[in-house]
Design a protein around this motif. Structure first.
Motif, PDB file in Angstrom:
ATOM      1  N   LYS A 150       0.827  -1.210   0.000  1.00  0.00           N
ATOM      2  CA  LYS A 150       0.000   0.000   0.000  1.00  0.00           C
ATOM      3  C   LYS A 150       0.868   1.270   0.000  1.00  0.00           C
ATOM      4  O   LYS A 150       0.472   2.273  -0.583  1.00  0.00           O
ATOM      5  N   LEU A 151       2.022   1.194   0.644  1.00  0.00           N
ATOM      6  CA  LEU A 151       2.940   2.334   0.618  1.00  0.00           C
ATOM      7  C   LEU A 151       3.343   2.666  -0.813  1.00  0.00           C
ATOM      8  O   LEU A 151       3.538   3.817  -1.157  1.00  0.00           O
ATOM      9  N   GLY A 152       3.488   1.624  -1.614  1.00  0.00           N
ATOM     10  CA  GLY A 152       3.855   1.829  -3.011  1.00  0.00           C
ATOM     11  C   GLY A 152       5.331   2.141  -3.178  1.00  0.00           C
ATOM     12  O   GLY A 152       6.124   2.062  -2.246  1.00  0.00           O
ATOM     13  N   GLU A 153       5.668   2.490  -4.408  1.00  0.00           N
ATOM     14  CA  GLU A 153       7.056   2.814  -4.728  1.00  0.00           C
ATOM     15  C   GLU A 153       7.294   4.299  -4.483  1.00  0.00           C
ATOM     16  O   GLU A 153       6.365   5.091  -4.616  1.00  0.00           O
ATOM     17  N   PRO A 154       8.449   4.701  -4.117  1.00  0.00           N
ATOM     18  CA  PRO A 154       9.680   3.934  -3.961  1.00  0.00           C
ATOM     19  C   PRO A 154       9.831   3.295  -2.583  1.00  0.00           C
ATOM     20  O   PRO A 154      10.783   2.577  -2.346  1.00  0.00           O
ATOM     21  N   CYS A 155       8.857   3.580  -1.694  1.00  0.00           N
ATOM     22  CA  CYS A 155       8.985   3.109  -0.311  1.00  0.00           C
ATOM     23  C   CYS A 155       9.143   1.599  -0.211  1.00  0.00           C
ATOM     24  O   CYS A 155       9.988   1.102   0.527  1.00  0.00           O
ATOM     25  N   LYS A 156       8.338   0.879  -0.958  1.00  0.00           N
ATOM     26  CA  LYS A 156       8.403  -0.577  -0.877  1.00  0.00           C
ATOM     27  C   LYS A 156       9.798  -1.073  -1.236  1.00  0.00           C
ATOM     28  O   LYS A 156      10.377  -1.895  -0.514  1.00  0.00           O
ATOM     29  N   SER A 157      10.357  -0.577  -2.304  1.00  0.00           N
ATOM     30  CA  SER A 157      11.693  -1.010  -2.728  1.00  0.00           C
ATOM     31  C   SER A 157      12.761  -0.615  -1.719  1.00  0.00           C
ATOM     32  O   SER A 157      13.622  -1.415  -1.360  1.00  0.00           O
TER      33      SER A 157
END
Length: 187
Positions: A129-136
């Motif tokens: 849910k955070l999405g990119e770039p956070c997930k990476s």
């Protein structure tokens, strides 16, 4: 530079005890008040910062690193104090961040320890849910153990400082979402 400051500078370079006593008498209370206001420290931390700054000033004079002042002795001492305060604040914020990381990774350890697949799925979903770039960034840093520099290179960031700032924002968002989600489930 005032004549008395020149005398104080010379006193520090020849008679350390008298010079240090004078520095404390002249600048301590003003420095502590300034530090408390400028850097939102408490008085004890400001006193420690003053102590460290005076030691640095004394060392610079006694080692010959500082042979003459181009500004006032007070300005030089307060400049050291500014750097010392910023380092202390930075160190404290890193400790807080590391403490948060320990707490959050403690939640992951608990999840692993109890083999609670539902909670793992919730955290994974929140990471998605955070999405990119956070997930990476978070995956590379916490799970794959990449350094900030490696993440910067892999994800085409300008440098590791940019990644570090982004990771902190992402981590705080994930932490907030995780705590909200697990607190809702417990209600």
């Amino acid at each position: 530079m005032k004549e008395s400051e020149l005398e104080l500078f010379q006193l520090l370079s020849t008679d350390s005890e008298k010079g240090l006593i004078r520095i404390y008498d002249i600048y301590r209370s003003e420095f502590i008040n300034w530090c408390v206001k400028a850097y939102s420290t408490n008085e004890d931390d400001a006193a420690d910062i003053f102590q460290d700054s005076v030691i640095a000033l004394y060392y610079n004079i006694r080692s010959g690193q500082l042979t003459e002042l181009t500004s006032s002795l007070k300005s030089y001492l307060f400049a050291i104090g500014k750097n010392t305060a910023l380092k202390k604040i930075n160190k404290q914020s890193k400790l807080l961040i590391n403490d948060d990381v320990v707490r959050l990774s403690g939640q992951f350890e608990q999840i692993d320890h109890f083999e609670d697949e539902d909670k793992k799925k919730v955290v994974a979903a929140l990471l998605d849910k955070l999405g990119e770039p956070c997930k990476s960034i978070l995956t590379l840093f916490y799970f794959d153990k990449y350094s900030m520099e490696s993440i910067a290179n892999k994800l085409d960031y300008k440098n590791e400082h940019v990644v570090k700032a982004q990771k902190l924002r992402c981590f705080n968002s994930l932490k907030k979402m995780t705590l909200e989600r697990f607190n809702q489930d417990q209600l």
